[in-house]
Design an enzyme around this catalytic site. Structure first.
Site, PDB file in Angstrom:
ATOM      1  N   ALA A  92      -3.007 -18.492  -5.942  1.00  0.00           N
ATOM      2  CA  ALA A  92      -4.460 -18.688  -5.957  1.00  0.00           C
ATOM      3  C   ALA A  92      -4.880 -20.142  -6.113  1.00  0.00           C
ATOM      4  CB  ALA A  92      -5.070 -17.860  -7.083  1.00  0.00           C
ATOM      5  N   TYR A  93      -3.956 -21.038  -6.405  1.00  0.00           N
ATOM      6  CA  TYR A  93      -4.342 -22.431  -6.626  1.00  0.00           C
ATOM      7  C   TYR A  93      -4.719 -23.098  -5.310  1.00  0.00           C
ATOM      8  CZ  TYR A  93      -2.342 -22.142 -11.369  1.00  0.00           C
ATOM      9  OH  TYR A  93      -2.051 -21.813 -12.670  1.00  0.00           O
ATOM     10  N   THR A  94      -5.914 -23.640  -5.268  1.00  0.00           N
ATOM     11  CA  THR A  94      -6.462 -24.358  -4.106  1.00  0.00           C
ATOM     12  C   THR A  94      -6.190 -23.611  -2.800  1.00  0.00           C
ATOM     13  OG1 THR A  94      -4.510 -25.814  -4.009  1.00  0.00           O
ATOM     14  CG2 THR A  94      -6.422 -26.620  -5.202  1.00  0.00           C
ATOM     15  N   GLY A  95      -6.444 -22.311  -2.846  1.00  0.00           N
ATOM     16  CA  GLY A  95      -6.318 -21.503  -1.639  1.00  0.00           C
ATOM     17  C   GLY A  95      -4.928 -21.454  -1.049  1.00  0.00           C
ATOM     18  N   GLY A  96      -3.912 -21.618  -1.877  1.00  0.00           N
ATOM     19  CA  GLY A  96      -2.531 -21.604  -1.395  1.00  0.00           C
ATOM     20  C   GLY A  96      -1.999 -22.979  -1.053  1.00  0.00           C
TER      21      GLY A  96
END
Length: 329
Positions: free
Chosen positions: A59-63
């Site tokens: 989930a971090y920065t949209g992958g």
């Protein structure tokens, strides 16, 4: 370089863990961004210093965080303890989040693609899923380990009761048990001490503690009665359109928290160190803490953070910090 075994496993991890929530063109609410060039310099310096754990999440920065980490570690892959997490939404479908077999199977394969690897060293449940039976989750994770796609499994933000339920479910199924917990822990947030840390010890979990600097309050950047710089993390939160973000920022800048930050600054001055190093050293020296997650956005921040892993606080300094932060808070 100091390493520790992760829980009841034989896996050895450095006392510092590099968190990568900031890596990518845009961070989340209150989270700064770090472009790929800077992220690579941070990763290289961290690994060159002898530390070996890098933590990310789908989930971090949209992958994009996973993609950057995968490209950065390159040929060093086998010397890195690579950790990622799953649970949060990856789409709009009914099965695009959670800890079900359906979602976790897709999430793992997607993380492997983004990271450019065929295995994850530590695969973690980002949070508890009340909608999925824990037996299903643990059986699914055990299958990942048996397939070779995952080496060890852990959890994040679980309560003491949820940890126990998970370990019992693994035992009932004859499967793989958790070896780690990620949880918030700092001079400002000591809530895991009464129940969660003792539960981790009894059930064989090491700990990877996050937000050791209390959202930046413990760096000494925020001065009582001064308006935070809009470019700072708390400044961004206070100016966020989100009421929850603004409320969280106000909760960080309490009189109690600023009292603790000021005491950490006094101790740092007496030791010829920094508030950041003192706060990190305090967490690192706590019983039950295996590795401390740091989340630098710049190389200078990384250097300042790593100083906390070379600093040993004297007993009187620890006692002063323990008293003012109060274990029951």
């Amino acid at each position: 370089m100091e390493y520790a075994r992760l829980g009841s496993s034989g896996l050895k991890v450095s006392r510092a863990c590099l968190g990568t929530m900031n890596f990518g063109p845009t961070g989340g609410v209150g989270v700064g961004s770090c472009d790929e060039a800077d992220a690579r310099r941070i990763i290289d310096t961290f690994l060159d210093s002898g530390h070996n754990v890098i933590d990310t999440a789908d989930a971090y920065t949209g992958g994009e965080s996973e993609r950057i980490v995968g490209r950065a570690i390159g040929r060093r892959r086998d010397s890195v303890v690579l950790a990622t997490k799953a649970f949060l939404p990856q789409g709009s479908g009914a099965n695009d989040k959670g800890l079900s077999r359906a979602h976790l199977t897709r999430a793992l394969d997607a993380s492997l693609r983004r990271l450019g690897t065929d295995y994850i060293d530590l695969y973690q449940c980002h949070q508890w899923d009340p909608e999925t039976p824990i037996d299903e989750t643990m059986a699914t994770l055990d299958g990942f380990v048996r397939s070779g796609k995952v080496r060890y499994i852990g959890c994040s933000n679980f309560t003491a009761a949820q940890i126990v339920e998970s370990q019992w479910a693994a035992e009932r199924g004859g499967g793989t048990r958790f070896v780690s917990l990620q949880s918030q822990y700092s001079l400002l947030a000591r809530g895991i001490e009464p129940e969660i840390l003792p539960t981790c010890e009894r059930h064989g979990l090491g700990t990877l503690t996050w937000s050791p600097l209390g959202g930046g309050v413990l760096t000494g950047r925020y001065v009582r009665d001064d308006t935070p710089d809009r470019a700072s993390r708390i400044g961004r939160l206070l100016n966020s359109p989100s009421p929850l973000a603004r409320a969280w920022a106000k909760d960080l800048l309490t009189e109690r928290n600023l009292d603790i930050a000021e005491e950490a600054a006094k101790i740092a001055a007496g030791l010829g160190s920094t508030s950041t190093a003192v706060a990190l050293a305090w967490v690192r020296q706590r019983p039950g803490v295996t590795s401390v997650i740091i989340g630098p956005r710049t190389l200078d921040q990384l250097t300042g953070n790593l100083a906390g892993f070379a600093l040993d606080l004297p007993a009187d300094a620890i006692a002063r910090l323990d008293e003012i932060s109060d274990a029951g808070a």
